[in-house]
Design an enzyme around this catalytic site. Structure first.
Site, PDB file in Angstrom:
ATOM      1  CG  HIS A   1     152.309   1.886  31.930  1.00 42.22           C
ATOM      2  ND1 HIS A   1     151.634   2.486  30.882  1.00 42.22           N
ATOM      3  CD2 HIS A   1     151.369   1.298  32.707  1.00 42.22           C
ATOM      4  CE1 HIS A   1     150.339   2.259  31.012  1.00 42.22           C
ATOM      5  NE2 HIS A   1     150.147   1.550  32.120  1.00 42.22           N
TER       6      HIS A   1
ATOM      7  CG  ASP B   1     153.527   4.540  29.034  1.00 41.27           C
ATOM      8  OD1 ASP B   1     153.678   4.680  30.267  1.00 41.27           O
ATOM      9  OD2 ASP B   1     152.720   3.721  28.560  1.00 41.27           O
TER      10      ASP B   1
ATOM     11  CB  SER C   1     148.221  -1.022  32.433  1.00 37.28           C
ATOM     12  OG  SER C   1     148.408  -0.001  33.399  1.00 37.28           O
TER      13      SER C   1
END
Length: 362
Positions: A326, A323, A39
């Site tokens: 991340h 978040d 990610s």
């Protein structure tokens, strides 16, 4: 345990990194850029998958010109910055957008990264469909066949072209957060000690890196895993035992990083016509006093990702975490810039991405 910087120091740190960012002039430093990752690098491959690991909704992309694209960030992600530093005029497209086209987009490279994916095939699958590193490598084989067609089905020309490209492998975080430390969905923590698990990951990654070599990769940047135990998700989910971070997660990650650095050294020794570098993500992200582990966006009950259309912090230029897991765009820029132009000898080994890109191999 330290993680990044407190806010006032962080702003100065980012300004220094802005000064070291490569100025894009003329042609890219390499003809193509291939990305294997999770990610931190995914820019849309998970969008159409049946998975909870996706970021194609607001407030993701709130500071990105195209809005939500599947990047797990408020703006640009790790490979966006590295691509800019390499001199590419636009972001490398995700495999999901290139696999069904007959155009020449793949000649500039392809981004295969998938949020929640890992070195191990089962990693992240508790969230639904993800694209493991093994599958990303298979997708790369498909791309190579397209490039071969675009170059006139000339095997020698294709091999020469691919050997001039830059390859980036950024994997391992999910093998810990979305596998080893994610029970009861996974049993790896019962089957392996932290030392045994790190060895198992390195052994599997070694095989995968050799597969990439047989597919023509000769310039490869390998990223270590960052300080996962200091993410807002980790500190809210696991017992910190009075520490600012979850030290048992960070200790396990460091076992992997030590093995990864050794793997890079072995690859350089065994494949003398190629060059591999190790980016010490843990080292780069661990400098400075402790910070607040507060995510910038309103997170879901799981604690990892943003609530759809949830509230976000006002001054994102000073936030470190976007978040639960991340970094914000401005925080990830620091890692990208220091991997590209190392500020300390310990940032990268044996040298940085800018030197790797310009390296003339036999």
């Amino acid at each position: 345990m330290k993680f990044f910087q407190f806010k006032s120091f962080f702003v100065v740190y980012v300004l220094l990194n802005l000064q070291t960012q490569y100025l894009v002039v003329g042609e890219p430093q390499v003809p193509c850029f291939f990305i294997f990752g999770d990610s931190l690098s995914d820019n849309g491959n998970n969008n159409d998958l049946v998975t909870r690991a996706k970021a194609n909704y607001m407030p993701y992309g709130i500071d990105f010109p195209q809005g939500p694209t599947g990047r797990f960030s408020n703006g640009r992600n790790l490979v966006d910055f590295i691509g800019e530093n390499l001199g590419f005029a636009s972001s490398i497209l995700p495999f999901a957008r290139t696999k069904n086209t007959q155009g020449s987009e793949s000649l500039q490279g392809v981004n295969y990264a998938s949020g929640a994916a890992g070195i191990r095939r089962e990693t992240g699958q508790a969230k639904g469909m993800v694209i493991s590193l093994d599958r990303q490598l298979r997708n790369h084989e498909y791309t190579i066949s397209k490039i071969d067609r675009l170059l006139g089905r000339n095997e020698s020309a294709t091999r020469t072209y691919l050997q001039r490209c830059l390859y980036m492998v950024e994997m391992g975080s999910n093998d810990y957060l979305n596998n080893y430390f994610s029970s009861p969905s996974y049993t790896t923590s019962l089957l392996f000690s932290p030392e045994e698990y790190a060895l198992a990951l390195i052994k599997q990654l070694s095989s995968q890196m050799k597969t990439l070599y047989t597919r023509g990769a000769r310039k490869v940047a390998v990223f270590g895993v960052g300080i996962l135990g200091c993410t807002p998700y980790a500190t809210a989910t696991y017992d910190t035992q009075g520490s600012p971070c979850v030290d048992r997660i960070n200790d396990a990650v460091q076992l992997f990083n030590v093995g990864l650095r050794s793997l890079v050294q072995d690859l350089n020794a065994n494949f003398t016509d190629a060059k591999y570098i190790f980016v010490d993500t843990y080292q780069i992200s661990s400098q400075g006093p402790p910070v607040s582990f507060t995510p910038c966006c309103q997170v879901k009950l799981s604690g990892e990702q943003c609530d759809p259309y949830g509230k976000v912090c006002g001054n994102r230029s000073e936030a470190i975490f976007w978040d639960g897991v991340h970094p914000t765009e401005i925080a990830i820029m620091a890692l990208a810039n220091r991997s590209f132009n190392a500020q300390l000898p310990s940032d990268t080994h044996p040298f940085d991405i800018s030197q790797l890109a310009q390296l003339k191999l036999p």
